[in-house]
Write a protein that holds these residues in place. Structure first.
Motif, PDB file in Angstrom:
ATOM      1  N   SER A  78      34.881 -26.932 -23.175  1.00 32.79           N
ATOM      2  CA  SER A  78      33.558 -26.326 -23.012  1.00 32.79           C
ATOM      3  C   SER A  78      33.212 -26.176 -21.541  1.00 32.79           C
ATOM      4  CB  SER A  78      32.500 -27.186 -23.718  1.00 32.79           C
ATOM      5  OG  SER A  78      32.735 -27.234 -25.108  1.00 32.79           O
ATOM      6  N   LEU A  79      33.484 -27.193 -20.749  1.00 31.53           N
ATOM      7  CA  LEU A  79      33.201 -27.118 -19.312  1.00 31.53           C
ATOM      8  C   LEU A  79      34.067 -26.051 -18.645  1.00 31.53           C
ATOM      9  CD1 LEU A  79      32.934 -30.929 -18.468  1.00 31.53           C
ATOM     10  CD2 LEU A  79      31.058 -29.264 -18.606  1.00 31.53           C
ATOM     11  N   ARG A  80      35.310 -25.916 -19.122  1.00 32.72           N
ATOM     12  CA  ARG A  80      36.202 -24.908 -18.559  1.00 32.72           C
ATOM     13  C   ARG A  80      35.680 -23.503 -18.852  1.00 32.72           C
ATOM     14  NH1 ARG A  80      40.361 -26.010 -21.403  1.00 32.72           N
ATOM     15  NH2 ARG A  80      40.973 -27.778 -20.114  1.00 32.72           N
ATOM     16  N   LEU A  81      35.203 -23.277 -20.094  1.00 34.36           N
ATOM     17  CA  LEU A  81      34.671 -21.966 -20.450  1.00 34.36           C
ATOM     18  C   LEU A  81      33.398 -21.660 -19.669  1.00 34.36           C
ATOM     19  CD1 LEU A  81      34.637 -19.399 -22.116  1.00 34.36           C
ATOM     20  CD2 LEU A  81      33.571 -20.674 -23.991  1.00 34.36           C
ATOM     21  N   LEU A  82      32.525 -22.635 -19.515  1.00 31.17           N
ATOM     22  CA  LEU A  82      31.298 -22.432 -18.748  1.00 31.17           C
ATOM     23  C   LEU A  82      31.614 -22.101 -17.294  1.00 31.17           C
ATOM     24  CD1 LEU A  82      28.197 -22.531 -18.824  1.00 31.17           C
ATOM     25  CD2 LEU A  82      28.353 -24.954 -18.167  1.00 31.17           C
ATOM     26  N   ALA A  83      32.571 -22.822 -16.712  1.00 32.15           N
ATOM     27  CA  ALA A  83      32.961 -22.550 -15.329  1.00 32.15           C
ATOM     28  C   ALA A  83      33.582 -21.159 -15.205  1.00 32.15           C
ATOM     29  CB  ALA A  83      33.947 -23.617 -14.857  1.00 32.15           C
ATOM     30  N   ALA A  84      34.379 -20.764 -16.205  1.00 35.20           N
ATOM     31  CA  ALA A  84      35.002 -19.446 -16.179  1.00 35.20           C
ATOM     32  C   ALA A  84      33.947 -18.343 -16.232  1.00 35.20           C
ATOM     33  CB  ALA A  84      35.976 -19.304 -17.346  1.00 35.20           C
ATOM     34  N   LEU A  85      32.933 -18.522 -17.064  1.00 32.21           N
ATOM     35  CA  LEU A  85      31.856 -17.531 -17.144  1.00 32.21           C
ATOM     36  C   LEU A  85      31.110 -17.438 -15.817  1.00 32.21           C
ATOM     37  CD1 LEU A  85      30.487 -18.358 -20.715  1.00 32.21           C
ATOM     38  CD2 LEU A  85      31.621 -16.235 -20.018  1.00 32.21           C
ATOM     39  N   ALA A  86      30.883 -18.577 -15.165  1.00 33.68           N
ATOM     40  CA  ALA A  86      30.185 -18.573 -13.874  1.00 33.68           C
ATOM     41  C   ALA A  86      31.010 -17.854 -12.814  1.00 33.68           C
ATOM     42  CB  ALA A  86      29.885 -20.012 -13.439  1.00 33.68           C
ATOM     43  N   VAL A  87      32.307 -18.127 -12.772  1.00 34.42           N
ATOM     44  CA  VAL A  87      33.186 -17.481 -11.787  1.00 34.42           C
ATOM     45  C   VAL A  87      33.254 -15.969 -12.027  1.00 34.42           C
ATOM     46  CG1 VAL A  87      35.601 -17.269 -11.057  1.00 34.42           C
ATOM     47  CG2 VAL A  87      34.560 -19.534 -11.298  1.00 34.42           C
ATOM     48  N   ALA A  88      33.342 -15.565 -13.280  1.00 37.10           N
ATOM     49  CA  ALA A  88      33.426 -14.138 -13.601  1.00 37.10           C
ATOM     50  C   ALA A  88      32.109 -13.412 -13.325  1.00 37.10           C
ATOM     51  CB  ALA A  88      33.827 -13.952 -15.062  1.00 37.10           C
ATOM     52  N   PHE A  89      30.999 -14.122 -13.398  1.00 33.82           N
ATOM     53  CA  PHE A  89      29.687 -13.520 -13.183  1.00 33.82           C
ATOM     54  C   PHE A  89      29.404 -13.243 -11.703  1.00 33.82           C
ATOM     55  CE2 PHE A  89      25.344 -14.775 -11.857  1.00 33.82           C
ATOM     56  CZ  PHE A  89      24.634 -13.673 -12.322  1.00 33.82           C
ATOM     57  N   LEU A  90      29.855 -14.113 -10.812  1.00 30.51           N
ATOM     58  CA  LEU A  90      29.420 -14.076  -9.414  1.00 30.51           C
ATOM     59  C   LEU A  90      29.792 -12.805  -8.642  1.00 30.51           C
ATOM     60  CD1 LEU A  90      29.941 -17.801  -8.367  1.00 30.51           C
ATOM     61  CD2 LEU A  90      27.783 -16.573  -8.682  1.00 30.51           C
ATOM     62  N   PRO A  91      31.029 -12.273  -8.730  1.00 24.09           N
ATOM     63  CA  PRO A  91      31.360 -11.098  -7.906  1.00 24.09           C
ATOM     64  C   PRO A  91      30.439  -9.905  -8.138  1.00 24.09           C
ATOM     65  CG  PRO A  91      33.356 -12.090  -8.782  1.00 24.09           C
ATOM     66  CD  PRO A  91      32.214 -12.763  -9.470  1.00 24.09           C
ATOM     67  N   ALA A  92      30.212  -9.531  -9.399  1.00 26.04           N
ATOM     68  CA  ALA A  92      29.353  -8.377  -9.692  1.00 26.04           C
ATOM     69  C   ALA A  92      27.901  -8.667  -9.327  1.00 26.04           C
ATOM     70  CB  ALA A  92      29.464  -7.996 -11.167  1.00 26.04           C
ATOM     71  N   ALA A  93      27.469  -9.914  -9.495  1.00 22.29           N
ATOM     72  CA  ALA A  93      26.098 -10.271  -9.130  1.00 22.29           C
ATOM     73  C   ALA A  93      25.877 -10.078  -7.637  1.00 22.29           C
ATOM     74  CB  ALA A  93      25.809 -11.717  -9.525  1.00 22.29           C
ATOM     75  N   LEU A  94      26.839 -10.502  -6.832  1.00 18.07           N
ATOM     76  CA  LEU A  94      26.721 -10.369  -5.378  1.00 18.07           C
ATOM     77  C   LEU A  94      26.783  -8.911  -4.944  1.00 18.07           C
ATOM     78  CD1 LEU A  94      26.586 -11.626  -2.568  1.00 18.07           C
ATOM     79  CD2 LEU A  94      29.083 -11.866  -2.641  1.00 18.07           C
ATOM     80  N   VAL A  95      27.784  -8.181  -5.448  1.00 17.12           N
ATOM     81  CA  VAL A  95      27.927  -6.765  -5.062  1.00 17.12           C
ATOM     82  C   VAL A  95      26.735  -5.953  -5.575  1.00 17.12           C
ATOM     83  CG1 VAL A  95      29.349  -4.696  -5.348  1.00 17.12           C
ATOM     84  CG2 VAL A  95      30.437  -6.921  -5.007  1.00 17.12           C
ATOM     85  N   GLY A  96      26.287  -6.236  -6.779  1.00 16.10           N
ATOM     86  CA  GLY A  96      25.139  -5.514  -7.321  1.00 16.10           C
ATOM     87  C   GLY A  96      23.881  -5.751  -6.511  1.00 16.10           C
ATOM     88  N   PHE A  97      23.681  -6.982  -6.052  1.00 14.97           N
ATOM     89  CA  PHE A  97      22.513  -7.295  -5.224  1.00 14.97           C
ATOM     90  C   PHE A  97      22.571  -6.549  -3.893  1.00 14.97           C
ATOM     91  CE2 PHE A  97      20.612  -9.936  -1.865  1.00 14.97           C
ATOM     92  CZ  PHE A  97      19.295  -9.991  -2.320  1.00 14.97           C
ATOM     93  N   LEU A  98      23.745  -6.487  -3.291  1.00 12.58           N
ATOM     94  CA  LEU A  98      23.882  -5.844  -1.985  1.00 12.58           C
ATOM     95  C   LEU A  98      23.806  -4.321  -2.065  1.00 12.58           C
ATOM     96  CD1 LEU A  98      26.775  -8.020  -0.481  1.00 12.58           C
ATOM     97  CD2 LEU A  98      24.328  -8.144   0.046  1.00 12.58           C
ATOM     98  N   LEU A  99      24.289  -3.740  -3.159  1.00 11.29           N
ATOM     99  CA  LEU A  99      24.381  -2.278  -3.256  1.00 11.29           C
ATOM    100  C   LEU A  99      23.409  -1.682  -4.270  1.00 11.29           C
ATOM    101  CD1 LEU A  99      28.265  -1.781  -3.166  1.00 11.29           C
ATOM    102  CD2 LEU A  99      26.640  -1.724  -1.261  1.00 11.29           C
ATOM    103  N   HIS A 100      22.406  -2.451  -4.694  1.00 18.05           N
ATOM    104  CA  HIS A 100      21.484  -1.993  -5.734  1.00 18.05           C
ATOM    105  C   HIS A 100      20.848  -0.656  -5.386  1.00 18.05           C
ATOM    106  CE1 HIS A 100      17.552  -1.811  -7.827  1.00 18.05           C
ATOM    107  NE2 HIS A 100      18.236  -2.296  -8.837  1.00 18.05           N
ATOM    108  N   GLY A 101      20.300  -0.532  -4.173  1.00 15.96           N
ATOM    109  CA  GLY A 101      19.632   0.700  -3.773  1.00 15.96           C
ATOM    110  C   GLY A 101      20.577   1.884  -3.724  1.00 15.96           C
ATOM    111  N   PHE A 102      21.766   1.681  -3.166  1.00 18.88           N
ATOM    112  CA  PHE A 102      22.756   2.758  -3.072  1.00 18.88           C
ATOM    113  C   PHE A 102      23.165   3.236  -4.461  1.00 18.88           C
ATOM    114  CE2 PHE A 102      27.203   4.053  -3.221  1.00 18.88           C
ATOM    115  CZ  PHE A 102      27.223   5.072  -2.272  1.00 18.88           C
ATOM    116  N   ILE A 103      23.397   2.291  -5.380  1.00 20.08           N
ATOM    117  CA  ILE A 103      23.818   2.656  -6.732  1.00 20.08           C
ATOM    118  C   ILE A 103      22.741   3.471  -7.431  1.00 20.08           C
ATOM    119  CG2 ILE A 103      24.354   1.713  -9.018  1.00 20.08           C
ATOM    120  CD1 ILE A 103      25.662  -0.672  -7.520  1.00 20.08           C
ATOM    121  N   LYS A 104      21.496   3.036  -7.344  1.00 20.95           N
ATOM    122  CA  LYS A 104      20.400   3.757  -7.993  1.00 20.95           C
ATOM    123  C   LYS A 104      20.222   5.156  -7.400  1.00 20.95           C
ATOM    124  CE  LYS A 104      18.067   1.308 -11.155  1.00 20.95           C
ATOM    125  NZ  LYS A 104      16.696   0.910 -10.861  1.00 20.95           N
ATOM    126  N   GLU A 105      20.410   5.260  -6.086  1.00 15.62           N
ATOM    127  CA  GLU A 105      20.154   6.537  -5.409  1.00 15.62           C
ATOM    128  C   GLU A 105      21.304   7.528  -5.553  1.00 15.62           C
ATOM    129  OE1 GLU A 105      19.339   8.206  -0.850  1.00 15.62           O
ATOM    130  OE2 GLU A 105      19.260   6.057  -1.291  1.00 15.62           O
TER     131      GLU A 105
END
Length: 273
Positions: A78-105
């Motif tokens: 269970s801890l391994r799956l939770l950690a895997a979900l967290a690791v998989a979530f972070l890249p898109a969260a970071l890139v989406g936060f940085l490029l949110h305006g560009f993507i929308k525009e």
């Protein structure tokens, strides 16, 4: 934005969110047909994903309850799956936060969506064909495989999910294909993709609500449109998840790839006309 527009958008969101055809891309195309191009419409396109998130929670409620109990007991799987979900979530969260305006525009339009549909369709069809010929989806315990996803595989899936920030690419397509290329069987990759939707779509919804929620709720019929869109998204998405997983184990991803290529070519042809 009327409640009928929101009903159509919500139903389309629920239908396409977990199919590898890009829900955002389809919503943008429907919005263009309805003549909805303003920021309120763009915000609604993202926020109604919350209905699909709730549908995932409802469908996987038993697994999520097991995951929560396992984490409390410090169960390694269970801890391994939770950690895997967290690791998989972070890249898109970071890139989406940085490029949110560009993507929308720059990317919320028929042209970029059509191109992403075609490229994603070619990639998905190619990977699916290769896997079927190599026998990569031989029968196995998908539940056990899901609980043994390494952080390295999760990181690969997370990097692939970054491509889903381009409307038309499809979050489910990029994460399922990323999981396949990382060595997961298709069913396990799909299950992980759907669980990953909870933090990913949830974060996107909260962020867009913070950025444009006031304008959405202040618009005529805004609260009603939001409620109708969320309800439609939830109901349709819940029905689609089970049907798609059954379909996936029998036919694979190639038919969706062909659909994407045809639709993308049609969109580009219309956009240039």
């Amino acid at each position: 934005m009327t409640w009928l527009d929101a009903l159509l958008l919500g139903a389309l969101e629920g239908l396409t969110e977990f199919l590898p055809v890009s829900s955002t891309g389809h919503l943008i195309l429907l919005g263009a047909l309805l003549g909805k191009h303003d920021e309120v419409a763009k915000t609604l396109d993202v926020v109604i994903q919350l209905g699909a998130v709730v549908a995932v929670v409802a469908y996987y409620r038993a697994r999520l309850a097991t995951l929560a109990r396992g984490c409390l007991r410090k169960d390694p799987a269970s801890l391994r799956l939770l950690a895997a979900l967290a690791v998989a979530f972070l890249p898109a969260a970071l890139v989406g936060f940085l490029l949110h305006g560009f993507i929308k525009e720059r990317l919320f339009g028929p042209g970029p969506v059509g191109l992403a549909l075609i490229v994603g369709g070619i990639v998905m069809t190619g990977v699916d064909t290769w896997r079927q010929r190599s026998g990569a989806d031989a029968s196995a315990d998908d539940d056990a495989e899901l609980g043994s996803i390494t952080l390295g595989r999760a990181a690969v899936i997370g990097l692939f999910q970054c491509f889903a920030l381009w409307p038309g690419a499809s979050r489910s397509m990029t994460t399922i294909v990323g999981g396949q290329l990382a060595g997961l069987r298709t069913k396990a990759a799909a299950d992980f993709s759907f669980l990953l939707a909870i933090p990913t779509l949830g974060a996107a919804t909260v962020y867009d609500l913070a950025k444009g929620g006031a304008a959405l709720l202040a618009s005529p019929s805004g609260p009603l449109s939001l409620a109708v869109g969320l309800a439609a998204s939830f109901v349709v998405a819940w029905l689609v998840i089970a049907a798609f997983l059954r379909y996936l184990t029998r036919f694979g991803l190639a038919p969706f790839g062909l659909y994407r290529i045809v639709l993308g070519a049609l969109v580009l042809w219309i956009a240039r006309a």
